[in-house]
Design an enzyme around this catalytic site. Structure first.
Site, mmCIF file in Angstrom:
data_model
loop_
_atom_site.group_PDB
_atom_site.id
_atom_site.type_symbol
_atom_site.label_atom_id
_atom_site.label_comp_id
_atom_site.label_asym_id
_atom_site.label_seq_id
_atom_site.Cartn_x
_atom_site.Cartn_y
_atom_site.Cartn_z
ATOM 1 N N ASP A 94 17.793 -46.332 -28.779
ATOM 2 C CA ASP A 94 16.727 -46.472 -29.772
ATOM 3 C C ASP A 94 17.312 -47.134 -31.011
ATOM 4 O O ASP A 94 18.286 -46.641 -31.594
ATOM 5 C CB ASP A 94 16.133 -45.107 -30.141
ATOM 6 C CG ASP A 94 15.125 -44.622 -29.116
ATOM 7 O OD1 ASP A 94 14.955 -45.302 -28.084
ATOM 8 O OD2 ASP A 94 14.514 -43.562 -29.344
ATOM 9 N N HIS A 103 21.115 -42.959 -29.671
ATOM 10 C CA HIS A 103 20.686 -43.641 -30.892
ATOM 11 C C HIS A 103 21.846 -44.480 -31.407
ATOM 12 O O HIS A 103 22.972 -43.981 -31.554
ATOM 13 C CB HIS A 103 20.223 -42.640 -31.943
ATOM 14 C CG HIS A 103 18.892 -42.028 -31.634
ATOM 15 N ND1 HIS A 103 18.760 -40.976 -30.761
ATOM 16 C CD2 HIS A 103 17.638 -42.345 -32.071
ATOM 17 C CE1 HIS A 103 17.475 -40.643 -30.674
ATOM 18 N NE2 HIS A 103 16.779 -41.469 -31.447
#
Length: 264
Positions: free
Chosen positions: A80, A229
């Site tokens: 992400d 992430h």
């Protein structure tokens, strides 16, 4: 008797009310959410589960991704990218050196702020996924607004990289409803969730590469969709070690567009 002017005022009020109702998101049907994606983690090689979360049927109905083929030792690496924290170049270096494909879910902010990195992702063979333009809770915006959020990212990436197709979506914050998945599917997207994750999204709460490594390796299982992430230094530092250790266990990393079998 109601005078003509009063009728006009009443009619105008009704039209305004109707317009506001149109702009509001449709009410979620019973069992339709909103849901915050969560799952029972894999422990000791057992498969993770969403059977107790209340949304298994919703994901299955709309063909969303939770797990791949659990009979195959295949892994799907997803990142992400809401904003850049300085670690994505190193992540891309590791992926290139190791020959590992990934998908990066980007926001409008990321595309505007780091166009060179987005172009590099595509040039090096990675997929770009949609993470919405402004990272809203899509369960509380209208269906038209959802479509706009997705189209803006797709168009911006296409203009920047030449990648015309964008078929994977990760709903911002992992919040969704039956309607969100339905609207996204109508726009040509497969919603992608995950089956391996840990609390890695806080740059001020990093605990070292081994913490990231141990968390990911403890959850590995066949058909895993791994969420990382890119703002995490721990992830960037651990990535090469994770790839090597997973391969030593017989796992193969595959691109998400080769996930042919979904498991719920």
């Amino acid at each position: 008797m109601i005078k003509r002017r009063e009728w006009i005022i009443i009619l105008a009020a009704l039209l305004i009310a109707s317009g506001l109702a149109f702009l509001r998101p449709a009410a979620a049907s019973p069992g339709g959410g909103p849901f915050h994606f969560g799952f029972k983690k894999s422990v000791g090689g057992n498969l993770p589960s969403i059977k107790e979360e209340g949304f298994q049927g919703v994901l299955q109905q709309h063909g969303a991704i939770f797990l791949g083929d659990t009979t195959q030792r295949e892994l799907y690496l997803t990142f992400d990218n809401g904003y850049e924290n300085g670690y994505t170049p190193g992540i891309l270096d590791v992926l290139k050196a190791k020959g590992v494909p990934a998908i990066f879910f980007v926001t409008g902010h990321y595309v505007k702020d780091k166009p060179e990195l987005v172009k590099r992702m595509v040039a090096e063979g990675h997929l770009i996924g949609n993470h919405s333009w402004s990272h809203p809770d899509m369960s509380v915006i209208s269906s038209g607004q959802i479509s706009t959020e997705l189209e803006k990212v797709k168009t911006a990436v296409a203009d920047l990289t030449g990648q015309k197709e964008m078929t994977f979506l990760r709903p911002p914050r992992g919040i969704f409803t039956d309607r969100v998945l339905a609207v996204s599917k109508e726009q040509g997207y497969t919603s992608v969730f995950w089956s391996v994750a840990y609390r890695d999204w806080e740059p001020s709460a990093q605990r070292g590469w081994k913490y990231a490594f141990d968390n990911v390796m403890a959850q590995l299982h066949p058909g895993a969709v791994i969420l990382l992430h890119s703002v995490s230094k721990d992830n960037a530092d651990a990535l090469g070690r994770i790839i090597d250790a997973a391969r030593e266990k017989g796992y193969t990393f595959k691109p998400l567009n080769e996930l042919a079998s979904k498991t719920y």
